[in-house]
Enzyme design. Structure first.
Site, PDB file in Angstrom:
ATOM      1  N   HIS A  39       9.398 -25.971   0.554  1.00 47.52           N
ATOM      2  CA  HIS A  39       8.962 -27.147  -0.199  1.00 47.52           C
ATOM      3  C   HIS A  39       7.961 -26.769  -1.291  1.00 47.52           C
ATOM      4  CE1 HIS A  39      10.891 -30.325   2.203  1.00 47.52           C
ATOM      5  NE2 HIS A  39      10.792 -29.443   3.194  1.00 47.52           N
ATOM      6  N   GLU A  57       0.817  -1.212   0.000  1.00 49.98           N
ATOM      7  CA  GLU A  57       0.000   0.000   0.000  1.00 49.98           C
ATOM      8  C   GLU A  57       0.851   1.262   0.000  1.00 49.98           C
ATOM      9  OE1 GLU A  57      -4.216   1.358   2.042  1.00 49.98           O
ATOM     10  OE2 GLU A  57      -2.847   0.086   3.179  1.00 49.98           O
ATOM     11  N   LYS A  99     -13.204   1.712  -2.587  1.00 52.66           N
ATOM     12  CA  LYS A  99     -14.131   2.102  -1.525  1.00 52.66           C
ATOM     13  C   LYS A  99     -15.267   2.957  -2.081  1.00 52.66           C
ATOM     14  CE  LYS A  99     -10.736   2.150   2.267  1.00 52.66           C
ATOM     15  NZ  LYS A  99     -10.059   3.014   3.265  1.00 52.66           N
TER      16      LYS A  99
END
Length: 406
Positions: free
Chosen positions: A279, A252, A395
């Site tokens: 792994h 951000e 938003k």
């Protein structure tokens, strides 16, 4: 905390520019002053929470929850804490229902955290919980002064605490946002801040961290077009949520339009946990595109001395070499081995952060180290580290969609 760089860069002018910029920022960006804050008001507030409260629940998202969660989950395995800490940070209905099944409303205090005081996700969750438990004394609200949330909290006679000036959400873990929930669980927030303060003083007073952070930031900035993916490879399960906090902080803060051009820049953050991810994701780092830098984090003292039993298993005698080896030694040998394998490739930037022990001081130091590093890199790749216009777009669209339902 020690950070050893396995790469070098000679860019004294770049580093000097970055240091001057951070010195100037310190005058008006709020997070820089948090390590020296007086925590007396927070500790006095904590005394007002009754002894019968056994759980604390944070209702918040992003910077309102990730930092406290990172510290709590790091310390929970090694400390006897006085209260459990829960996080409502998703509008996933199953998650909300599951968490509420673990809580007793009569012995839980809720911290509702929103800097703006209007965060959609936070208040969707709060409305649901408040509809089931509408006792104002069970809630504390943490917000900016004069926000809609402050006015609401006062209207129901609930407690209100405030964020300090000019501290953005993702840099707020060492403010009331993180310190209040952590202090309520019995974590020593003064020691947490002491760790952050040591990093700050070392950086600004030309100590070890000044040279290390400037070199690392300058390297990342110089090579950000090639090594545009930055991986933390943390060799402790306790650092899982620290990695989540880092992903928000790094992504951000650094994924932006440059201030003085139209270019999109940024370093993509990836949080890995060893030995599990060695792994899987390690294969991509080792033989994939050379676009990743890797920071290993290991803990010297896990405060746990369990060892592999001295027993022999039929047909598996070759594994007797493990006998009597401590798991602490094994996991750090795994870290060293993977790091050595990457260094042998010669073209993968690697560095190592060593944390002496799992405690408040060292997680506080690690948090402030990464906040400083983020600010330095942001300055050097020419972005505004402290805004988030890309997040705001989503938003705005969400709020319009909700309004369209009416």
């Amino acid at each position: 905390m020690i950070n050893k760089l396995y790469f070098d860069i000679t860019a004294p002018k770049t580093q000097a520019h970055a240091f001057r910029a951070i010195e100037k920022e310190e005058e008006h960006i709020g997070y820089y002053s948090l390590p020296e804050q007086d925590v007396t008001p927070i500790l006095e507030y904590c005394k007002t929470i009754p002894d019968h409260i056994k759980s604390v629940a944070v209702i918040g998202i992003g910077g309102s929850s990730l930092g406290a969660k990172a510290v709590y989950e790091f310390l929970k395995p090694v400390k006897e804490l006085s209260r459990d800490l829960y996080f409502f940070e998703s509008t996933d209905p199953v998650n909300i229902t599951t968490l509420l099944l673990e809580l007793d409303f009569e012995t839980t205090h809720f911290l509702v955290i929103s800097k703006s005081g209007t965060t959609v996700e936070t208040f969707a969750i709060y409305k649901y919980i408040y509809s089931r438990h509408n006792d104002p004394s069970s809630y504390t609200f943490i917000t900016d002064p004069d926000s809609p949330l402050e006015h609401y909290a006062k209207s129901i006679n609930a407690s209100v605490m405030y964020l300090p000036d000019n501290v953005g959400g993702r840099f707020s873990v060492l403010s009331t946002v993180g310190l209040i929930p952590l202090a309520l669980t019995g974590i020593d927030i003064s020691v947490l801040l002491d760790g952050a303060k040591q990093i700050k003083e070392s950086f600004f007073n030309a100590g070890y961290m000044k040279d290390t952070l400037l070199k690392k930031a300058a390297y990342y900035a110089k090579h950000h077009a090639q090594y545009h993916i930055n991986c933390i490879f943390a060799y402790s399960e306790a650092l899982k949520y620290f990695c989540e906090w880092y992903v928000q902080l790094w992504g951000e803060s650094l994924g932006k339009h440059q201030r003085h051009s139209a270019f999109h820049v940024g370093l993509t953050p990836i949080g890995l946990i060893g030995p599990k991810d060695q792994h899987s994701f390690l294969q991509l780092i080792m033989e994939g595109t050379r676009d990743k830098s890797v920071t290993f984090i290991k803990i010297e003292d896990f405060n746990d001395s369990i060892t592999i039993p001295d027993i022999t298993l039929p047909h598996l005698e070759s594994l007797d070499t493990l006998n009597s080896l401590s798991f602490e030694a094994l996991i750090n040998m795994q870290c060293d081995s993977v790091m050595e394998a990457l260094l042998d490739q010669k073209d993968i930037p690697v560095d190592l952060i060593t944390i002496p022990s799992a405690d408040e001081k060292h997680i506080g130091a690690l948090i402030f180290y990464y906040e400083l590093l983020t600010s330095l890199v942001g300055e050097l790749i020419d972005v505004n580290t402290y805004d988030q216009p890309g997040v705001e777009v989503g938003k705005i669209i969400l709020k319009k969609k909700i309004l369209d339902l009416y």
